[in-house]
Design an enzyme around this catalytic site. Structure first.
Site, short mmCIF file in Angstrom:
data_model
loop_
_atom_site.label_atom_id
_atom_site.label_comp_id
_atom_site.label_asym_id
_atom_site.label_seq_id
_atom_site.Cartn_x
_atom_site.Cartn_y
_atom_site.Cartn_z
N LEU A 139 0.86 -1.51 -0.44
CA LEU A 139 -0.20 -0.51 0.35
C LEU A 139 1.13 1.67 -0.05
CD1 LEU A 139 -2.54 1.55 0.07
CD2 LEU A 139 -2.48 1.06 3.17
N SER A 140 0.49 2.31 -0.68
CA SER A 140 0.80 3.88 -0.79
C SER A 140 2.30 3.54 -1.22
CB SER A 140 0.66 4.52 0.86
OG SER A 140 0.64 6.04 0.29
N ALA A 141 3.73 4.00 -0.06
CA ALA A 141 5.25 3.49 -0.16
C ALA A 141 5.77 2.23 -0.21
CB ALA A 141 5.39 4.33 1.42
#
Length: 349
Positions: A139-141
């Protein structure tokens, strides 16, 4: 003027470890100098030759909190596969973000990507896991670091799922990373493709890739998800037009098949969803728990990703249920609905 650290903290409120920590430490994985921590989950009596899923948390999250929210260890118990959860430390990044934008951590043989691959080799050897069935998601980073792992070690992974993440090789500093998160300065498709092809000596076959993004994500712009799709379409030598489209529980899906008819790239645009991992804790097939950036939108990305990789015993049938919806759209069919979702995300004019 706020500092970068303060900005990231505001974007990602701290997520404490909720529920029981089901993970164990994986010590002595051979690259401890990276500063990363290795955590894992291996169901009891797991047979030799089982698959491995590598799961990467987002900024300010812990591995245990992400597992609790996403439900990956629940699925591992049900269907029999091992999990590796690399975990960032504050010594490496004060906001616990994987350093997906630093060349020193995203070059084959160096930094965080090399450390994660050392973890994979350690757990794979310890439990006689199948080297041909290693997958990665984040997720995300963590999604951006999944992009980096797929690009730099495509020979290690059979597939990957990038949730609210970013394409590989598009930033080399914090400032550039923040710009790319806003969807600014993204390279063209040819440059994106070249970044992956130049990241390793690998010549194919390439991992299967799925991309998940909310159409109302104001933290990592949906345009970055489209850039990830474009990057891997180029790597797989596929045209921009999908092989098939569908709408399932508010998930506008586009699927591209390779020359042998196998799914090579998938794109999932979750209508009206903000920044986070789509989950569905309800029903007998549900897993995970809602919370900050673990978004109960009636779409279980965890289950659907595991299905697509052939990790489940059965194919789950999507369930109709009440969920927060995007504004109603006048549509004559599935194609119109998908087009409307993409327009709402700013991905079509």
């Amino acid at each position: 003027m706020r500092s970068i650290a303060d900005t990231i903290t505001r974007l990602h409120p701290k997520i404490g470890a909720t529920g029981t920590d089901r993970l164990s430490d994986l010590p002595d994985f051979g690259a401890s100098a990276s500063g990363l921590r290795a955590r894992c989950y291996v169901p009891d009596d797991l047979p030799a030759g089982a698959p491995l899923v590598v799961v990467l948390h987002g900024c300010t999250q812990t591995a245990a909190a992400y597992d609790h929210g996403s439900g990956w260890s629940e699925l591992a118990d049900r269907h029999g596969f091992a999990l590796l959860f690399p975990e960032q430390t504050r010594a490496n990044n004060p906001n616990l973000c994987f350093n997906w934008f630093l060349p020193a951590d995203t070059t084959r043989g160096q930094g965080e990507v090399a450390a994660i691959c050392a973890m994979i080799e350690k757990i794979r050897a310890a439990h006689a896991l199948d080297p041909a069935r290693v997958f990665v998601t984040g997720l995300s980073a963590g999604g951006a670091m999944a992009s980096a792992l797929l690009a730099t070690y495509p020979d290690v992974f059979a597939g990957g799922a990038i949730i609210a993440g970013l394409p590989y090789g598009t930033a080399s500093s914090v400032g550039q990373a923040m710009e790319r998160m806003r969807g600014s300065g993204l390279p063209d498709a040819a440059t994106l493709t070249r970044a992956v092809r130049d990241a390793s000596p690998h010549q194919g076959p390439w991992p299967r890739v799925s991309v998940w993004h909310g159409t109302a994500d104001h933290t990592v712009a949906p345009a970055t998800g489209e850039a990830v799709v474009a990057q891997w379409l180029g790597v797989h030598d596929l045209s921009a037009g999908p092989s098939e489209t569908a709408l399932v529980d508010g998930d506008a899906q586009r699927i591209w098949h390779d020359g042998d008819g196998r799914v090579a790239v998938e794109a999932h645009a979750i209508a009206g969803m903000a920044h986070g991992t789509p989950i569905d804790p309800m029903g007998e097939d549900g897993c995970g728990a809602g919370g900050a950036y673990m978004l109960d939108v009636g779409v279980s990305s965890t289950l659907r990703i595991a299905e697509s990789w052939g990790l489940t015993d059965t194919i789950a049938v999507p369930r109709a249920r009440a969920r927060p919806a995007a504004p109603p759209q006048a549509a004559n069919g599935v194609g119109d609905i998908i087009e409307g979702a993409l327009r709402a995300a700013g991905l079509m004019r």
